[in-house]
Design a protein around this motif. Structure first.
Motif, PDB file in Angstrom:
ATOM      1  N   ARG A 357     -24.673  11.393 -33.178  1.00  0.00           N
ATOM      2  CA  ARG A 357     -23.849  12.158 -31.913  1.00  0.00           C
ATOM      3  C   ARG A 357     -25.119  12.356 -31.285  1.00  0.00           C
ATOM      4  O   ARG A 357     -25.177  12.048 -30.236  1.00  0.00           O
ATOM      5  CB  ARG A 357     -23.019  13.075 -32.939  1.00  0.00           C
ATOM      6  CG  ARG A 357     -21.597  12.420 -32.853  1.00  0.00           C
ATOM      7  CD  ARG A 357     -20.780  13.720 -32.848  1.00  0.00           C
ATOM      8  NE  ARG A 357     -19.327  13.688 -33.726  1.00  0.00           N
ATOM      9  CZ  ARG A 357     -18.619  14.416 -34.329  1.00  0.00           C
ATOM     10  NH1 ARG A 357     -19.231  15.424 -35.017  1.00  0.00           N
ATOM     11  NH2 ARG A 357     -16.951  14.236 -34.155  1.00  0.00           N
ATOM     12  N   SER A 361     -26.061  10.737 -27.698  1.00  0.00           N
ATOM     13  CA  SER A 361     -26.336  11.925 -26.664  1.00  0.00           C
ATOM     14  C   SER A 361     -27.475  11.829 -26.121  1.00  0.00           C
ATOM     15  O   SER A 361     -27.461  11.649 -24.901  1.00  0.00           O
ATOM     16  CB  SER A 361     -25.673  12.905 -27.186  1.00  0.00           C
ATOM     17  OG  SER A 361     -24.523  12.938 -27.560  1.00  0.00           O
ATOM     18  N   ASN A 463     -20.215   9.014 -22.809  1.00  0.00           N
ATOM     19  CA  ASN A 463     -20.907   9.759 -24.309  1.00  0.00           C
ATOM     20  C   ASN A 463     -19.916  10.994 -24.611  1.00  0.00           C
ATOM     21  O   ASN A 463     -19.612  10.738 -25.909  1.00  0.00           O
ATOM     22  CB  ASN A 463     -22.079  10.072 -23.626  1.00  0.00           C
ATOM     23  CG  ASN A 463     -23.190  10.836 -24.455  1.00  0.00           C
ATOM     24  OD1 ASN A 463     -22.988  10.001 -25.574  1.00  0.00           O
ATOM     25  ND2 ASN A 463     -22.587  12.411 -24.487  1.00  0.00           N
ATOM     26  N   VAL A 467     -18.584  11.036 -28.959  1.00  0.00           N
ATOM     27  CA  VAL A 467     -18.966  12.534 -29.301  1.00  0.00           C
ATOM     28  C   VAL A 467     -17.428  13.079 -29.942  1.00  0.00           C
ATOM     29  O   VAL A 467     -17.526  13.591 -31.467  1.00  0.00           O
ATOM     30  CB  VAL A 467     -19.480  13.443 -28.439  1.00  0.00           C
ATOM     31  CG1 VAL A 467     -19.579  15.008 -29.246  1.00  0.00           C
ATOM     32  CG2 VAL A 467     -20.849  13.100 -28.044  1.00  0.00           C
TER      33      VAL A 467
END
Length: 506
Positions: A357, A361, A463, A467
């Motif tokens: 993650r 990101s 994104n 997540v």
């Protein structure tokens, strides 16, 4: 029954998984040089005129930049022609150029799933090799096809996409067989960083070749390099440790322990769990982020040279060199991020899921901010290049984030999962060049700024979805029994300690 290793031919300190990783890096490099060379060459292939080529009045860009240094002729003027660099051969409008550039992705999308299933069932060696062979041959034939007619070039690019579409699923299948979990972030980032190195070689090398040679030379050079790679691949690499005749017994035992291989025949007979894959939230999270990643990356890959020429007005040699800087930085940062990711996992600082993650990101948001900031830097070409370089440099985090996440979810069917993820994501390669061609008919600063805002929005939204949906463990549909799970990563060894097979824990 596995072959006995021929220890007399190759010393035991030569680790075959590292040989494979280097060859996979070179494979990805070759893929991207051949993919990007048209994006660079088209700047010289096409006659540039003000307006959209439709006979409408020329549009004056109020934010038009002066050429860097003030000593070049305005990009787009016929007066920049010289005996060494005549006016381009083809009168393709920006929208038609978008069709040509996007045609590669029609074939690329179609061949992903068949290529992934083939690689999972029969091994990745020949799937990858044949894919690169097709790409090399079609690259060599591209100049002749363009001169016959743009329709022939479009058809050839579709065939090239069909060949290249099998390559990333095949690479995933190979990595799942060869790379243990504790080396996955580092070696996965190393392999997939070939995309940046190939983009650097394709843009910088292609720009220099165009400066000193005629435009067909770029296709001949990169096509020949692809053929040379294929010859080496046939000799050096194999689909699995069990098939490799030169691997040491120590390395084979180490990989068997770490990956818990279940045998080629069992894997070959196992059917693809389509229902489990297609209803898996983590898989669809990967699909969504792949769309966003590819939208940003392909926008820069196919259209950055055009932006450098039409807005910043670099000559072809400057264009190739400066267009390559973001990819060179992206490669360097992917190596740093990959090593950091493995370190965080091995030390227990972050879980595998949170590492995926975090770096995904970083990749998405850094790229989004860098691209949009560059569009507001105006004609300050130093600031524009610096912001694009920083934005795409941060995107190197994707290669130890979402790019290797498919291997966390599946070992038996990693090629199929990557085929679905990369295949759907590649739709961005179809849409973004067409959209940019439609939105930038006059190639003004304002038109390009709108396209960059779209990139920003796509990266931010995709994104967020990733997540929320991401996971980093073997999924139930890929886990036939508890005895076939991968071995957990060993903890940090004592100083100077080693794991079986002579591999150090870094």
């Amino acid at each position: 029954m596995p072959r006995q290793p021929i220890q007399t031919l190759v010393p035991s300190w030569v680790q075959q998984r590292y040989v494979l990783s280097v060859m996979l890096l070179l494979a990805v490099m070759n893929m991207y040089t051949m993919r990007v060379c048209l994006s660079v060459a088209i700047v010289e292939m096409v006659s540039h005129t003000d307006g959209d080529g439709s006979g409408a009045a020329a549009v004056v860009d109020p934010e038009r930049c002066d050429p860097p240094g003030g000593n070049q002729t305005a990009a787009g003027d016929d007066s920049d022609a010289s005996p060494a660099h005549p006016v381009g051969e083809f009168s393709w409008t920006p929208s038609h150029q978008g069709v040509i550039l996007s045609s590669f992705y029609y074939g690329y999308v179609v061949s992903h799933l068949p290529g992934g299933v083939f690689a999972d069932r029969f091994g990745g060696k020949h799937a990858l090799g044949l894919g690169l062979l097709v790409t090399s041959v079609t690259t060599l034939l591209s100049p002749a096809a363009a001169r016959i007619g743009s329709g022939y070039l479009i058809a050839l690019r579709i065939i090239m996409g069909l060949g290249e579409g099998v390559t990333f699923p095949a690479i995933s299948a190979l990595l799942s067989e060869w790379i243990p979990p504790c080396e996955r972030s580092r070696l996965g980032a190393f392999v997939y960083a070939g995309a940046q190195l190939g983009s650097v070689l394709g843009t910088a090398g292609g720009g220099l070749a165009l400066h000193y040679l005629e435009w067909p030379a770029t296709f001949y050079i990169f096509g020949a390099l692809g053929m040379a790679w294929y010859a080496l691949w046939l000799v050096l690499c194999y689909s699995s440790p069990a098939k490799h005749p030169f691997i040491s017994q120590e390395e084979r035992d180490f990989l068997t322990h770490q990956i818990k291989q279940v045998g080629e025949e069992s894997a070959a007979r196992s059917s693809t769990p389509w229902r489990g894959i297609l209803t898996s939230k983590p898989v669809w999270g990967l699909v969504v982020i792949q769309v966003g990643h590819d939208w940003g990356f392909f926008t820069m890959l196919t259209d950055l040279p055009k932006y450098m020429r039409s807005v910043l007005r670099f000559d072809i040699a400057q264009n190739g060199l400066l267009s390559s800087l973001p990819y060179l930085t992206m490669w360097g940062m992917s190596m740093v991020f990959g090593a950091l990711a493995d370190w965080l996992i091995a030390r227990g600082c972050l879980s595998v899921l949170n590492v995926r993650r975090l770096f995904t990101s970083v990749a998405s948001l850094t790229c989004a901010v860098g691209i949009i900031a560059a569009s507001f830097a105006g004609c300050d070409w130093v600031a524009v290049v610096a912001l694009l370089t920083a934005g795409l440099g941060g995107m190197g985090g994707a290669y130890c984030g979402m790019r290797v996440n498919a291997l966390d979810l599946s070992r038996r069917h990693a090629g199929t999962v990557m085929a679905l993820v990369n295949g759907v994501g590649a739709i961005s390669g179809i849409v973004s060049p067409l959209l940019i061609g439609m939105l930038t008919p006059h190639e003004t600063m304002a038109e390009w700024r709108l396209t960059f805002w779209i990139v920003f929005g796509v990266l931010f939204v995709t994104n967020t979805v990733y997540v929320l949906l991401a996971r980093a463990d073997i999924q139930p549909w890929d886990r036939p029994s508890a005895t076939e799970l991968e071995a957990p990563c060993p903890g940090p060894p004592p100083v100077g300690g080693a794991v079986p097979g002579g591999a150090k824990i870094m």
